[in-house]
Design a protein around this motif. Structure first.
Motif, short mmCIF file in Angstrom:
data_model
loop_
_atom_site.label_atom_id
_atom_site.label_comp_id
_atom_site.label_asym_id
_atom_site.label_seq_id
_atom_site.Cartn_x
_atom_site.Cartn_y
_atom_site.Cartn_z
N GLU A 1 0.83 -1.20 0.00
CA GLU A 1 0.00 0.00 0.00
C GLU A 1 0.87 1.26 0.00
O GLU A 1 1.99 1.25 0.52
CB GLU A 1 -0.88 0.03 1.25
N ILE A 2 0.33 2.33 -0.53
CA ILE A 2 1.04 3.62 -0.52
C ILE A 2 1.36 4.03 0.92
O ILE A 2 2.44 4.53 1.21
CB ILE A 2 0.20 4.68 -1.25
N SER A 3 0.44 3.75 1.82
CA SER A 3 0.64 4.15 3.22
C SER A 3 1.86 3.48 3.85
O SER A 3 2.40 3.99 4.83
CB SER A 3 -0.62 3.84 4.04
N ASP A 4 2.32 2.35 3.30
CA ASP A 4 3.51 1.68 3.82
C ASP A 4 4.76 2.54 3.69
O ASP A 4 5.74 2.33 4.40
CB ASP A 4 3.74 0.34 3.10
N PHE A 5 4.74 3.48 2.75
CA PHE A 5 5.90 4.33 2.49
C PHE A 5 5.68 5.78 2.90
O PHE A 5 6.55 6.62 2.68
CB PHE A 5 6.26 4.28 1.01
N LEU A 6 4.54 6.09 3.49
CA LEU A 6 4.20 7.48 3.81
C LEU A 6 5.14 8.06 4.86
O LEU A 6 5.32 7.52 5.94
CB LEU A 6 2.76 7.58 4.30
N PHE A 7 5.76 9.18 4.50
CA PHE A 7 6.52 10.01 5.42
C PHE A 7 5.53 11.10 5.82
O PHE A 7 5.21 11.97 5.02
CB PHE A 7 7.75 10.58 4.70
N PRO A 8 4.98 11.04 7.06
CA PRO A 8 3.84 11.89 7.42
C PRO A 8 4.14 13.37 7.46
O PRO A 8 5.27 13.80 7.70
CB PRO A 8 3.44 11.36 8.80
N LYS A 9 3.10 14.15 7.26
CA LYS A 9 3.19 15.61 7.18
C LYS A 9 3.95 16.22 8.35
O LYS A 9 4.74 17.14 8.16
CB LYS A 9 1.78 16.19 7.10
N TYR A 10 3.73 15.71 9.55
CA TYR A 10 4.39 16.32 10.71
C TYR A 10 5.91 16.16 10.68
O TYR A 10 6.62 16.87 11.40
CB TYR A 10 3.80 15.81 12.03
N LYS A 11 6.42 15.29 9.82
CA LYS A 11 7.86 15.12 9.67
C LYS A 11 8.41 15.80 8.42
O LYS A 11 9.61 15.83 8.20
CB LYS A 11 8.23 13.63 9.60
N VAL A 12 7.52 16.32 7.58
CA VAL A 12 7.90 16.88 6.28
C VAL A 12 8.15 18.38 6.38
O VAL A 12 7.39 19.11 7.01
CB VAL A 12 6.77 16.62 5.24
#
Length: 134
Positions: free
Chosen positions: A2-13
């Motif tokens: 899933e795409i979510s497996d690689f998500l670098f979340p907004k709070y870290k971006v």
């Protein structure tokens, strides 16, 4: 997968609001040592990617603009030459891979087009490098 497996979340971006000024954008790029960052609007929606080159071209093409008055230009006024296409968190994994082939990062949005993070190409490459079997 899933795409979510690689998500670098907004709070870290590292990202910038479209209403921020050019000085704030330059400071963010300097602080993070990135060459480009996502731009989001006041509603939290992804609206584009701002690069170092965009800032330089704006300075070059705006009479009287220099390092002393960058605060007079808003990010939304800067022409962006890179268009990193976003992908929905619910999109097919292959759609994201297709975008990642041409982009250093792929912005990820939810069903309402709200920016929720990015997929970094380096994370995809590292994953496949670790999992390649002969």
């Amino acid at each position: 997968m899933e795409i979510s497996d690689f998500l670098f979340p907004k709070y870290k971006v590292a990202y910038i609001h479209s209403t921020a000024n050019m000085q704030e954008a330059l400071d963010m790029l300097e602080k993070t040592q990135y060459t480009a960052i996502p731009v989001i609007n006041e509603e939290g929606k992804y609206v584009g990617t701002l690069s170092e080159g965009d800032l330089l071209w704006k300075m070059k093409n705006t009479s009287g603009l220099g390092f002393r008055n960058l605060d007079i230009v808003k990010v939304f006024e800067i022409k962006r030459r890179i268009h990193n296409e976003s992908v929905s968190i619910k999109a097919h994994f292959d759609d994201m891979l297709h975008l990642a082939a041409d982009q250093n990062f792929v912005p990820v949005v939810d069903d309402n087009q709200i920016f929720i993070g990015i997929i970094r190409r380096k994370d995809i490459i590292e994953y496949y490098t670790r999992n390649i079997t002969d």
